[in-house]
Structure formats: structure tokens, C-alpha cells
Design a protein around this motif. Sequence first.
Motif, PDB file in Angstrom:
ATOM      1  N   LEU A  29      60.401  73.393  90.171  1.00 48.00           N
ATOM      2  CA  LEU A  29      62.239  72.487  89.473  1.00 48.00           C
ATOM      3  C   LEU A  29      62.655  73.297  88.303  1.00 48.00           C
ATOM      4  O   LEU A  29      61.611  73.351  87.405  1.00 48.00           O
ATOM      5  N   VAL A  30      63.524  72.856  88.420  1.00 47.78           N
ATOM      6  CA  VAL A  30      64.332  73.888  87.424  1.00 47.78           C
ATOM      7  C   VAL A  30      65.769  72.508  86.657  1.00 47.78           C
ATOM      8  O   VAL A  30      66.698  72.691  87.747  1.00 47.78           O
ATOM      9  N   GLU A  31      66.203  72.428  85.502  1.00 46.36           N
ATOM     10  CA  GLU A  31      66.487  72.114  84.798  1.00 46.36           C
ATOM     11  C   GLU A  31      67.912  72.446  83.952  1.00 46.36           C
ATOM     12  O   GLU A  31      67.258  73.340  83.200  1.00 46.36           O
ATOM     13  N   SER A  56      63.136  74.762  94.223  1.00 48.34           N
ATOM     14  CA  SER A  56      63.092  75.251  95.416  1.00 48.34           C
ATOM     15  C   SER A  56      61.222  75.384  95.960  1.00 48.34           C
ATOM     16  O   SER A  56      60.787  74.635  95.134  1.00 48.34           O
ATOM     17  N   GLY A  57      60.914  76.210  96.721  1.00 48.69           N
ATOM     18  CA  GLY A  57      59.825  76.126  97.246  1.00 48.69           C
ATOM     19  C   GLY A  57      60.023  74.730  98.543  1.00 48.69           C
ATOM     20  O   GLY A  57      58.107  74.704  98.399  1.00 48.69           O
ATOM     21  N   TYR A  58      60.406  73.549  98.689  1.00 49.78           N
ATOM     22  CA  TYR A  58      59.946  72.643  99.061  1.00 49.78           C
ATOM     23  C   TYR A  58      61.877  72.439  99.695  1.00 49.78           C
ATOM     24  O   TYR A  58      62.785  72.113  98.656  1.00 49.78           O
ATOM     25  N   ASP A  73      71.592  65.177  96.699  1.00 50.48           N
ATOM     26  CA  ASP A  73      71.867  66.489  97.374  1.00 50.48           C
ATOM     27  C   ASP A  73      70.890  67.104  98.151  1.00 50.48           C
ATOM     28  O   ASP A  73      70.094  66.987  98.105  1.00 50.48           O
ATOM     29  N   ASP A  74      71.362  68.023  99.159  1.00 49.29           N
ATOM     30  CA  ASP A  74      70.150  68.830  99.797  1.00 49.29           C
ATOM     31  C   ASP A  74      69.821  70.004  98.828  1.00 49.29           C
ATOM     32  O   ASP A  74      68.388  69.986  99.135  1.00 49.29           O
ATOM     33  N   VAL A  75      70.765  69.795  97.736  1.00 47.20           N
ATOM     34  CA  VAL A  75      69.852  71.559  97.464  1.00 47.20           C
ATOM     35  C   VAL A  75      70.026  70.607  95.896  1.00 47.20           C
ATOM     36  O   VAL A  75      69.088  71.667  94.889  1.00 47.20           O
ATOM     37  N   LEU A  83      59.299  65.431  91.022  1.00 46.75           N
ATOM     38  CA  LEU A  83      59.048  65.165  92.298  1.00 46.75           C
ATOM     39  C   LEU A  83      58.107  64.659  92.565  1.00 46.75           C
ATOM     40  O   LEU A  83      56.743  64.477  92.890  1.00 46.75           O
ATOM     41  N   ARG A  84      58.182  63.903  93.684  1.00 46.70           N
ATOM     42  CA  ARG A  84      56.723  62.909  94.329  1.00 46.70           C
ATOM     43  C   ARG A  84      56.908  63.623  95.759  1.00 46.70           C
ATOM     44  O   ARG A  84      58.148  62.846  96.400  1.00 46.70           O
ATOM     45  N   THR A  85      55.722  63.847  96.596  1.00 49.09           N
ATOM     46  CA  THR A  85      56.273  64.107  97.529  1.00 49.09           C
ATOM     47  C   THR A  85      56.008  63.065  98.919  1.00 49.09           C
ATOM     48  O   THR A  85      56.387  63.386  99.686  1.00 49.09           O
TER      49      THR A  85
END
Length: 122
Positions: free
Chosen positions: A4-6, A25-27, A73-75, A96-98
Motif C-alpha cells: 500500500l502506498v499513500e 498492489s499485489g492484491y 475504485d478498482d485501483v 487493508l483488512r482482507t
Amino acid sequence: HVQLVESGGGSVPAGGSLRLTCAASGYIVSSGCMAWFRQAPGKEREGIARITAGGGSPAYADSVKGRFTISQDDVKNVLQMNNLKPEDAAMYYCALRTGGCLPTMMMTDYNYWGQGTQVTVS
């Protein structure tokens, strides 16, 4: 590997606005829960906004309700911050909580974290 990049932090005068973005990314962000936390010096990290990965059911802490808006959104995830106050100054983190979103926003419920972006309000 989830990353995750802020981005979007900065310095603004009181009453100003900032738009924070969190790129994942990666998810595949089609499930789970995205949230924003913040931590001011000497204070605990607090959850301020969260939303389902599908972009539904946004929720806010009372301290930011009516001023901040979270969207997904998607990205990317976006936190629009309006009418900033000096007490909003902090390091802001996306998380992020999966699993699905929970009614509360607690650090321990989130699996992945960004590195943070600084918000300063003068």
C-alpha cells in the motif's frame, strides 16, 4: 506481496483541503475493507474512515464526519479532506483488512499498512 502506498500529504492552512490517495498492489481489491488511520505525536493511532473494497458502506469517526470523504475504485482509495483543522495534523496511514469491514476501526483488525503520509495544518 501486498503493498500500500499513500500520497497526497502536505501542508495547508486551516480551512484548506487535501486529497490523500492509497494505491494497492499485489492484491485484488475487490474484497476486504480499506481504511484510513492517523497518528499525531504522543497520541494513539486512530481509525477515521473506512469503506468496503467494493466502494460501499463508508463510515467515519465523529472527529471527521461531514468534512472527510472516503471513496474506492478498482485501483485506488481516496480520502478527500475538507475544512482541515489544526487538530487534523498527523501522519496518515491507509490500511487493508482482507476480511470484511467491521463496525469498529481498530489497528489490530487490519492486515496491511502503508508507510504513511504527513499532513500539517497551520
